[in-house]
Design a protein around this motif. Structure first.
Motif, PDB file in Angstrom:
ATOM      1  N   GLU A   1       2.517  -2.107  -8.848  1.00 52.56           N
ATOM      2  CA  GLU A   1       1.639  -3.008  -9.603  1.00 52.56           C
ATOM      3  C   GLU A   1       1.307  -4.269  -8.814  1.00 52.56           C
ATOM      4  O   GLU A   1       0.180  -4.762  -8.856  1.00 52.56           O
ATOM      5  CB  GLU A   1       2.309  -3.373 -10.933  1.00 52.56           C
ATOM      6  CG  GLU A   1       1.438  -4.204 -11.841  1.00 52.56           C
ATOM      7  CD  GLU A   1       2.067  -4.431 -13.204  1.00 52.56           C
ATOM      8  OE1 GLU A   1       1.603  -5.338 -13.910  1.00 52.56           O
ATOM      9  OE2 GLU A   1       3.010  -3.701 -13.558  1.00 52.56           O
TER      10      GLU A   1
ATOM     11  N   PRO B   1       0.867  -5.401  -5.086  1.00 50.10           N
ATOM     12  CA  PRO B   1       0.801  -4.823  -3.733  1.00 50.10           C
ATOM     13  C   PRO B   1       1.750  -5.545  -2.770  1.00 50.10           C
ATOM     14  O   PRO B   1       1.720  -6.779  -2.659  1.00 50.10           O
ATOM     15  CB  PRO B   1      -0.661  -5.058  -3.329  1.00 50.10           C
ATOM     16  CG  PRO B   1      -1.395  -5.196  -4.614  1.00 50.10           C
ATOM     17  CD  PRO B   1      -0.446  -5.859  -5.553  1.00 50.10           C
TER      18      PRO B   1
ATOM     19  N   LYS C   1      -8.170 -11.510  -4.574  1.00 50.91           N
ATOM     20  CA  LYS C   1      -7.214 -10.572  -5.161  1.00 50.91           C
ATOM     21  C   LYS C   1      -7.731  -9.141  -5.102  1.00 50.91           C
ATOM     22  O   LYS C   1      -6.971  -8.200  -4.872  1.00 50.91           O
ATOM     23  CB  LYS C   1      -6.915 -10.966  -6.604  1.00 50.91           C
ATOM     24  CG  LYS C   1      -5.787 -10.155  -7.225  1.00 50.91           C
ATOM     25  CD  LYS C   1      -5.309 -10.746  -8.535  1.00 50.91           C
ATOM     26  CE  LYS C   1      -4.105  -9.987  -9.057  1.00 50.91           C
ATOM     27  NZ  LYS C   1      -3.574 -10.576 -10.311  1.00 50.91           N
TER      28      LYS C   1
ATOM     29  N   LYS D   1      -7.198  -7.894  -1.633  1.00 46.51           N
ATOM     30  CA  LYS D   1      -5.778  -7.637  -1.402  1.00 46.51           C
ATOM     31  C   LYS D   1      -5.372  -6.301  -2.030  1.00 46.51           C
ATOM     32  O   LYS D   1      -4.561  -5.562  -1.470  1.00 46.51           O
ATOM     33  CB  LYS D   1      -4.928  -8.762  -1.993  1.00 46.51           C
ATOM     34  CG  LYS D   1      -4.988 -10.063  -1.204  1.00 46.51           C
ATOM     35  CD  LYS D   1      -4.146 -11.131  -1.880  1.00 46.51           C
ATOM     36  CE  LYS D   1      -4.263 -12.456  -1.141  1.00 46.51           C
ATOM     37  NZ  LYS D   1      -3.513 -13.531  -1.822  1.00 46.51           N
ATOM     38  N   GLN D   2      -5.974  -5.998  -3.190  1.00 44.62           N
ATOM     39  CA  GLN D   2      -5.693  -4.719  -3.826  1.00 44.62           C
ATOM     40  C   GLN D   2      -6.186  -3.577  -2.944  1.00 44.62           C
ATOM     41  O   GLN D   2      -5.521  -2.541  -2.816  1.00 44.62           O
ATOM     42  CB  GLN D   2      -6.367  -4.667  -5.204  1.00 44.62           C
ATOM     43  CG  GLN D   2      -5.811  -3.622  -6.135  1.00 44.62           C
ATOM     44  CD  GLN D   2      -4.485  -4.044  -6.764  1.00 44.62           C
ATOM     45  OE1 GLN D   2      -3.859  -5.012  -6.333  1.00 44.62           O
ATOM     46  NE2 GLN D   2      -4.044  -3.311  -7.764  1.00 44.62           N
ATOM     47  N   ARG D   3      -7.357  -3.757  -2.320  1.00 45.46           N
ATOM     48  CA  ARG D   3      -7.862  -2.740  -1.393  1.00 45.46           C
ATOM     49  C   ARG D   3      -6.931  -2.574  -0.199  1.00 45.46           C
ATOM     50  O   ARG D   3      -6.720  -1.450   0.273  1.00 45.46           O
ATOM     51  CB  ARG D   3      -9.254  -3.139  -0.885  1.00 45.46           C
ATOM     52  CG  ARG D   3     -10.345  -3.047  -1.908  1.00 45.46           C
ATOM     53  CD  ARG D   3     -11.674  -3.138  -1.197  1.00 45.46           C
ATOM     54  NE  ARG D   3     -12.766  -3.476  -2.087  1.00 45.46           N
ATOM     55  CZ  ARG D   3     -14.027  -3.492  -1.719  1.00 45.46           C
ATOM     56  NH1 ARG D   3     -14.362  -3.216  -0.462  1.00 45.46           N
ATOM     57  NH2 ARG D   3     -14.979  -3.796  -2.576  1.00 45.46           N
TER      58      ARG D   3
ATOM     59  N   PRO E   1      -3.724  -0.199 -10.875  1.00 44.28           N
ATOM     60  CA  PRO E   1      -4.479  -0.623  -9.691  1.00 44.28           C
ATOM     61  C   PRO E   1      -5.525  -1.698  -9.932  1.00 44.28           C
ATOM     62  O   PRO E   1      -5.998  -2.317  -8.972  1.00 44.28           O
ATOM     63  CB  PRO E   1      -5.156   0.683  -9.227  1.00 44.28           C
ATOM     64  CG  PRO E   1      -5.242   1.523 -10.453  1.00 44.28           C
ATOM     65  CD  PRO E   1      -4.016   1.201 -11.242  1.00 44.28           C
ATOM     66  N   THR E   2      -5.915  -1.958 -11.191  1.00 47.14           N
ATOM     67  CA  THR E   2      -6.942  -2.978 -11.438  1.00 47.14           C
ATOM     68  C   THR E   2      -6.435  -4.140 -12.276  1.00 47.14           C
ATOM     69  O   THR E   2      -7.230  -4.961 -12.734  1.00 47.14           O
ATOM     70  CB  THR E   2      -8.166  -2.362 -12.150  1.00 47.14           C
ATOM     71  OG1 THR E   2      -7.774  -1.855 -13.422  1.00 47.14           O
ATOM     72  CG2 THR E   2      -8.768  -1.232 -11.328  1.00 47.14           C
TER      73      THR E   2
ATOM     74  N   LEU F   1      -7.734  -8.116 -12.162  1.00 49.17           N
ATOM     75  CA  LEU F   1      -8.979  -8.249 -11.409  1.00 49.17           C
ATOM     76  C   LEU F   1     -10.126  -8.614 -12.347  1.00 49.17           C
ATOM     77  O   LEU F   1     -10.104  -8.315 -13.540  1.00 49.17           O
ATOM     78  CB  LEU F   1      -9.311  -6.942 -10.684  1.00 49.17           C
ATOM     79  CG  LEU F   1      -8.255  -6.391  -9.724  1.00 49.17           C
ATOM     80  CD1 LEU F   1      -8.792  -5.154  -9.022  1.00 49.17           C
ATOM     81  CD2 LEU F   1      -7.850  -7.436  -8.703  1.00 49.17           C
TER      82      LEU F   1
ATOM     83  N   ILE G   1     -12.827  -1.135  -7.398  1.00 54.25           N
ATOM     84  CA  ILE G   1     -11.621  -0.309  -7.254  1.00 54.25           C
ATOM     85  C   ILE G   1     -11.823   1.053  -7.912  1.00 54.25           C
ATOM     86  O   ILE G   1     -11.396   2.095  -7.386  1.00 54.25           O
ATOM     87  CB  ILE G   1     -10.390  -1.023  -7.850  1.00 54.25           C
ATOM     88  CG1 ILE G   1     -10.095  -2.325  -7.094  1.00 54.25           C
ATOM     89  CG2 ILE G   1      -9.166  -0.110  -7.792  1.00 54.25           C
ATOM     90  CD1 ILE G   1      -9.805  -2.147  -5.620  1.00 54.25           C
TER      91      ILE G   1
END
Length: 316
Positions: free
Chosen positions: A81, A83, A135, A138-140, A159-160, A163, A171
């Motif tokens: 959750e 990263p 953010k 960073k998730q990517r 994953p989202t 955001l 995403i």
């Protein structure tokens, strides 16, 4: 590809997950859906080898997660959750570092990192510090790190989460582009997330699976009216208060004219509901079946039923 049999995790006397059984075919995208605290993250940590189960078996490509931890981990890309990225590294250097950790051979690192950058659309920021990214980016980077070893299985935990709407859409598009090349298990409590990205859903609540099916089948099985639009002549507030106490009524929502009653049709039929309203003396002038339920209504009804059954069992 993924096979879970009687999987249980206890913390003392409390069961975080209880006797889970499910399987996921290669190349499919499955949503692991449930409210906060349902047991989703616990299950994913077990599947990724992050923690052991108390009992039961989890297999990836016929390999037991606990008996073959290194072999299984080489086939998995896991995004927790939050990263686990190093913010004081450049994006490209971070991905090379992750590739080394995952034992990607030296001759493949450049091409694997390049492919992960391309799939996650990070080429334009590959020479920027991770800590300076938004953010969403960073998730990517976290997803690129999960992808960099070309795993057969991707496990994405929320994953989202956190955001903004634009980043969420980016995403989701990324996840859809990964479909087919990887087997994806996506944990979320956001219902629109599943509808946008997944073809099959597993709903978990309070540590137990309440349903698992394709989205199409789940909707078809629940396509009988589960709500009714009601108009009365008088005493609407009094009627709604009484209806809220009626077994089988889940919720009542206001409309521009009248109100909508959402029910558990296994406990209360439309005929019984209309009879109750007529008997109240409120003057029933309109009674129409509502729209076929979406995933949100189905989810709410299933988890509502589980809570009700637990309460009934506790009182017996």
């Amino acid at each position: 590809m993924i096979e879970v049999t009687q999987l249980t995790k206890k913390y003392g006397e409390r069961k975080a997950i209880d006797n889970l059984n499910f399987s996921i075919q290669a190349g499919s995208v499955v949503g692991f859906l449930g409210p906060n605290g349902a047991g989703k993250s616990t299950t994913m940590k077990i599947l990724s080898g992050y923690m052991p189960a108390t009992s039961g078996v989890a297999r990836i490509s016929d390999l037991d997660v606990f008996e073959n931890p290194l072999a299984v981990k080489s086939m998995i890309g896991y995004l927790p959750e939050v990263p686990p990225v190093y913010e004081d590294m450049y994006v490209q250097d971070y991905l090379r570092f992750v590739a080394h950790l995952k034992n990607v051979s030296s001759e493949n690192i450049v091409s694997y990192v390049g492919e992960a950058l391309e799939k996650t659309q990070l080429e334009t920021v590959k020479n920027r510090w991770v800590g300076n990214l938004s953010k969403g980016y960073k998730q990517r980077v976290g997803i690129a790190g999960a992808l960099v070893s070309k795993p057969k299985v991707l496990i994405l935990d929320e994953p989202t989460v956190g955001l903004d709407p634009n980043q969420v859409q980016e995403i989701r598009s990324l996840i859809l582009n990964l479909k087919g090349d990887h087997t994806l298990l996506i944990s979320t409590h956001i219902l629109s997330e599943v509808q946008a990205t997944c073809e099959r859903v597993i709903i978990i609540n309070e540590g137990s699976i309440v349903v698992q099916d394709t989205l199409e089948n789940l909707t078809q099985k629940n396509d009988t009216p589960k709500s009714y639009e009601v108009e009365v002549l008088r005493d609407e507030d009094k009627l709604k208060k009484n209806l809220n106490q009626l077994p089988g009524v889940i919720k009542i929502t206001p409309m521009s004219s009248g109100f909508e009653i959402h029910i558990d049709s296994e406990q209360l039929s439309g005929e019984q509901l209309s009879g109750h309203i007529v008997g109240s003396g409120s003057g029933l002038v309109g009674f129409r079946a509502g729209k076929s339920p979406g995933l949100e209504s189905i989810f709410q009804r299933l988890t509502h039923r589980k809570r009700r059954q637990d309460k009934q069992g506790a009182s017996e």
